[in-house]
Design a protein around this motif. Structure first.
Motif, PDB file in Angstrom:
ATOM      1  N   SER A  19       0.824  -1.207   0.000  1.00 25.98           N
ATOM      2  CA  SER A  19       0.000   0.000   0.000  1.00 25.98           C
ATOM      3  C   SER A  19       0.861   1.260   0.000  1.00 25.98           C
ATOM      4  O   SER A  19       0.543   2.245  -0.682  1.00 25.98           O
ATOM      5  N   LEU A  20       1.953   1.243   0.749  1.00 21.48           N
ATOM      6  CA  LEU A  20       2.851   2.399   0.764  1.00 21.48           C
ATOM      7  C   LEU A  20       3.409   2.657  -0.631  1.00 21.48           C
ATOM      8  O   LEU A  20       3.519   3.814  -1.072  1.00 21.48           O
ATOM      9  N   THR A  21       3.752   1.609  -1.349  1.00 16.18           N
ATOM     10  CA  THR A  21       4.293   1.758  -2.704  1.00 16.18           C
ATOM     11  C   THR A  21       3.273   2.421  -3.613  1.00 16.18           C
ATOM     12  O   THR A  21       3.626   3.267  -4.454  1.00 16.18           O
ATOM     13  N   MET A  22       1.990   2.071  -3.458  1.00 14.74           N
ATOM     14  CA  MET A  22       0.949   2.711  -4.265  1.00 14.74           C
ATOM     15  C   MET A  22       0.858   4.206  -3.952  1.00 14.74           C
ATOM     16  O   MET A  22       0.716   5.036  -4.866  1.00 14.74           O
ATOM     17  N   ASN A 398      -2.194  -9.287 -10.675  1.00 12.70           N
ATOM     18  CA  ASN A 398      -1.785  -9.830  -9.381  1.00 12.70           C
ATOM     19  C   ASN A 398      -1.381  -8.743  -8.396  1.00 12.70           C
ATOM     20  O   ASN A 398      -1.788  -8.762  -7.238  1.00 12.70           O
ATOM     21  N   PHE A 399      -0.566  -7.778  -8.843  1.00 11.03           N
ATOM     22  CA  PHE A 399      -0.036  -6.797  -7.891  1.00 11.03           C
ATOM     23  C   PHE A 399      -0.298  -5.348  -8.271  1.00 11.03           C
ATOM     24  O   PHE A 399       0.035  -4.444  -7.519  1.00 11.03           O
ATOM     25  N   GLY A 400      -0.885  -5.088  -9.441  1.00  9.86           N
ATOM     26  CA  GLY A 400      -0.974  -3.732  -9.964  1.00  9.86           C
ATOM     27  C   GLY A 400      -1.955  -2.833  -9.239  1.00  9.86           C
ATOM     28  O   GLY A 400      -2.748  -3.264  -8.390  1.00  9.86           O
ATOM     29  N   LEU A 405      -6.903  -1.563  -5.999  1.00 10.38           N
ATOM     30  CA  LEU A 405      -8.153  -0.841  -5.756  1.00 10.38           C
ATOM     31  C   LEU A 405      -9.337  -1.799  -5.669  1.00 10.38           C
ATOM     32  O   LEU A 405     -10.210  -1.649  -4.803  1.00 10.38           O
ATOM     33  N   ARG A 406      -9.389  -2.777  -6.568  1.00  9.15           N
ATOM     34  CA  ARG A 406     -10.490  -3.752  -6.524  1.00  9.15           C
ATOM     35  C   ARG A 406     -10.496  -4.507  -5.203  1.00  9.15           C
ATOM     36  O   ARG A 406     -11.542  -4.730  -4.602  1.00  9.15           O
ATOM     37  N   PHE A 415     -12.697   0.087   1.240  1.00  9.15           N
ATOM     38  CA  PHE A 415     -12.232   1.422   0.866  1.00  9.15           C
ATOM     39  C   PHE A 415     -12.653   1.646  -0.574  1.00  9.15           C
ATOM     40  O   PHE A 415     -12.151   0.999  -1.496  1.00  9.15           O
ATOM     41  N   LEU A 416     -13.616   2.550  -0.774  1.00 10.02           N
ATOM     42  CA  LEU A 416     -14.200   2.800  -2.090  1.00 10.02           C
ATOM     43  C   LEU A 416     -14.158   4.296  -2.399  1.00 10.02           C
ATOM     44  O   LEU A 416     -15.196   4.966  -2.429  1.00 10.02           O
ATOM     45  N   PRO A 417     -12.974   4.834  -2.630  1.00  6.93           N
ATOM     46  CA  PRO A 417     -12.867   6.280  -2.880  1.00  6.93           C
ATOM     47  C   PRO A 417     -13.343   6.690  -4.262  1.00  6.93           C
ATOM     48  O   PRO A 417     -13.610   7.863  -4.499  1.00  6.93           O
ATOM     49  N   PHE A 418     -13.443   5.707  -5.180  1.00  7.42           N
ATOM     50  CA  PHE A 418     -13.797   6.030  -6.557  1.00  7.42           C
ATOM     51  C   PHE A 418     -15.110   5.351  -6.933  1.00  7.42           C
ATOM     52  O   PHE A 418     -15.447   4.287  -6.411  1.00  7.42           O
TER      53      PHE A 418
END
Length: 491
Positions: A19-22, A398-400, A405-406, A415-418
């Motif tokens: 999550s930090l990387t995102m 797998n990791f993108g 987000l999904r 968590f549904l910000p969009f």
């Protein structure tokens, strides 16, 4: 320049680093440092959560390497992420050949039982009696191949080998004035609950044999301790039972209260809204959906880094918890603290979501646009490494970013910000949940033609091939930042 070393311990450590990387890809700012060096510690070499985080970090590193000049603060991929070995190479430090070019510590494939690891059968009889008092027969028979199966008493012994490893010695040798350390672990499992106290104790030990002990003793160190935030389905064949998570947490907290005094800041995080996950002891099947708690855990890293060093070092240890503005099962940006969390991540994540939408839906229709021709995108998007790595970062199943987000939207605490985490729409006017862009007869809002025109202005002339990736990131960062601030309500 100052560096942040992050020890991600166990599965939770890997998931928070993902999550930090995102957030860093989106342009979230890590203050007081210009380089992040993740060190993942997990004896389960096939752990699915770890392997996909490592692959994500590798993709980020390859992508970031193509950006010359480096992105400015606030732009996509602005923060440099490197392995220990890569960091040394970039700073012209001596390289220890025993330290591999990887983000994960190598335990050498411990394909043996804990009994064999201890050389139990070779012990004097008195020592065997002592071991029998400390460990159950199940502990001794347990295979170490997939980690410690929720047994920190086993982990605390096995992880001691870290202290004499070339990786830890190399880390200490590379540590410099101004650097910081942050630990990420869970408190209710085996690897994290054992590894965090052990590492902290040894790094802060004034009599340590590690190099640069004085610097390590004085450096700001923080930690995130993750309390239970999920349950596991009951499985009589598994050594892990989530019914014991709370009991383990209480015991560990009592230990922390008495023994964890060498930190500058300790962050506690958990959730009573605990969904149930499949019960896998380890291996490739242990790959859980990304969770809102892990993204909040990444915010703990950012909060720690924004604290001035003298504030951290001249106060009693700081303790933090996290709360939402309202207790909701579907978390949007509006549920975040407007003065801190919202300000840190809402705009960067929205811009990265818009970049992902543009690359998936709109780029194919603008390949002949002036900005695309100036970047040579019709060819570069297909052939050049930067664009290949960008597509992987955004779209890998797998990791993108899109998969992340999904997954965030599929938990009990979603968590549904969009508006559309499935990325099934190309409509920019409805990107942010509950914050649709106003449109009218003379204002079409965030249309393809609007962004198309802004990109053409941002890249008004041909760019050399070598400068293309940096120009691409700079232009999209600038255009999408302007679009979010000027067009999306609430930003």
């Amino acid at each position: 320049m100052p560096k942040l070393y992050i020890f991600g311990i166990g599965g939770t450590g890997s998931r928070v680093i993902r999550s930090l990387t995102m957030l860093l890809a989106a342009g979230a700012t890590v203050e007081n440092c210009d380089k992040v060096v993740p060190i993942i510690i997990d004896p389960d070499a096939q752990n699915g959560d770890m392997t996909r985080t490592v692959e994500l970090l590798k993709t980020y590193e390859r992508l970031r390497r193509q950006l010359k000049p480096a992105p400015a603060p606030g732009e996509f991929f602005a923060t440099e992420i490197q392995t220990l070995a890569g960091m040394a190479a970039s700073e012209n430090q001596p390289r220890d050949a025993r330290v591999k070019e990887t983000f994960a510590y190598n335990f050498g494939g411990m394909d043996e039982s804990y009994r064999d690891f201890l050389h139990y059968d070779d012990m004097p009889v008195e020592s065997r009696h002592l071991v029998d008092l400390l460990f159950t027969p199940a502990n001794l028979a347990s295979k170490l191949t997939v980690g410690f199966k929720g047994s920190p008493n086993v982990g605390s012994v096995v992880l001691n080998q870290l202290m004499s490893s070339p990786e830890l010695e190399f880390f200490a040798n590379s540590f410099a004035e101004g650097d910081r350390v942050f630990f990420i672990s869970s408190i209710f499992g085996g690897t994290g609950a054992a590894g965090f106290p052990l590492l902290l104790k040894n790094l802060r030990n004034p009599r340590t044999t590690l190099p640069r002990a004085e610097l390590l003793n004085q450096a700001p160190m923080g930690a995130l301790t993750v309390l239970p935030y999920f349950n596991l389905l009951a499985d009589d064949g598994s050594a892990i039972d989530s019914n014991g998570f709370i009991t383990k947490t209480k015991a560990a907290l009592a230990y922390y209260q008495k023994n964890i005094q060498q930190l500058n800041a300790l962050y506690y995080l958990g959730d009573q809204s605990t969904g149930q996950l499949a019960n896998h002891e380890g291996g490739s099947q242990q790959q859980n959906n990304a969770h809102f708690i892990e993204m909040v855990g990444a915010l703990a890293v950012l909060d720690f880094m924004r604290q001035p060093a003298d504030y951290l070092q001249h106060n009693q240890p700081l303790h933090y918890e996290y709360g939402l503005e309202e207790d909701v099962r579907q978390v949007t940006f509006k549920a975040l603290d407007p003065g801190q969390s919202f300000r840190q991540i809402a705009q960067p994540l929205t811009q990265l979501q818009m970049l992902a939408l543009w690359c998936r839906y709109h780029l194919p229709h603008t390949q002949e646009a002036p900005y695309a021709n100036h970047l040579q995108l019709p060819r570069a998007w297909r052939d050049e490494e930067f664009y290949q790595q960008l597509q992987r970062f955004l779209q890998d199943n797998n990791f993108g970013f899109e998969a992340w987000l999904r997954e965030l939207g599929a938990n009990e605490r979603a968590f549904l910000p969009f508006e559309d985490p499935a990325m099934a729409t190309e409509n920019f006017n409805r990107v942010v949940a509950g914050q649709s862009t106003a449109t009218g007869l003379f204002n079409k809002g965030l249309t393809r033609s609007y962004l198309f025109g802004e990109l053409n202005k941002a890249i008004p002339k041909p760019v050399a091939t070598a400068d293309g990736p940096a120009a691409f990131v700079r232009a999209f960062s600038e255009v999408l930042s302007k679009a979010v601030v000027e067009k999306v309500p609430g930003f």
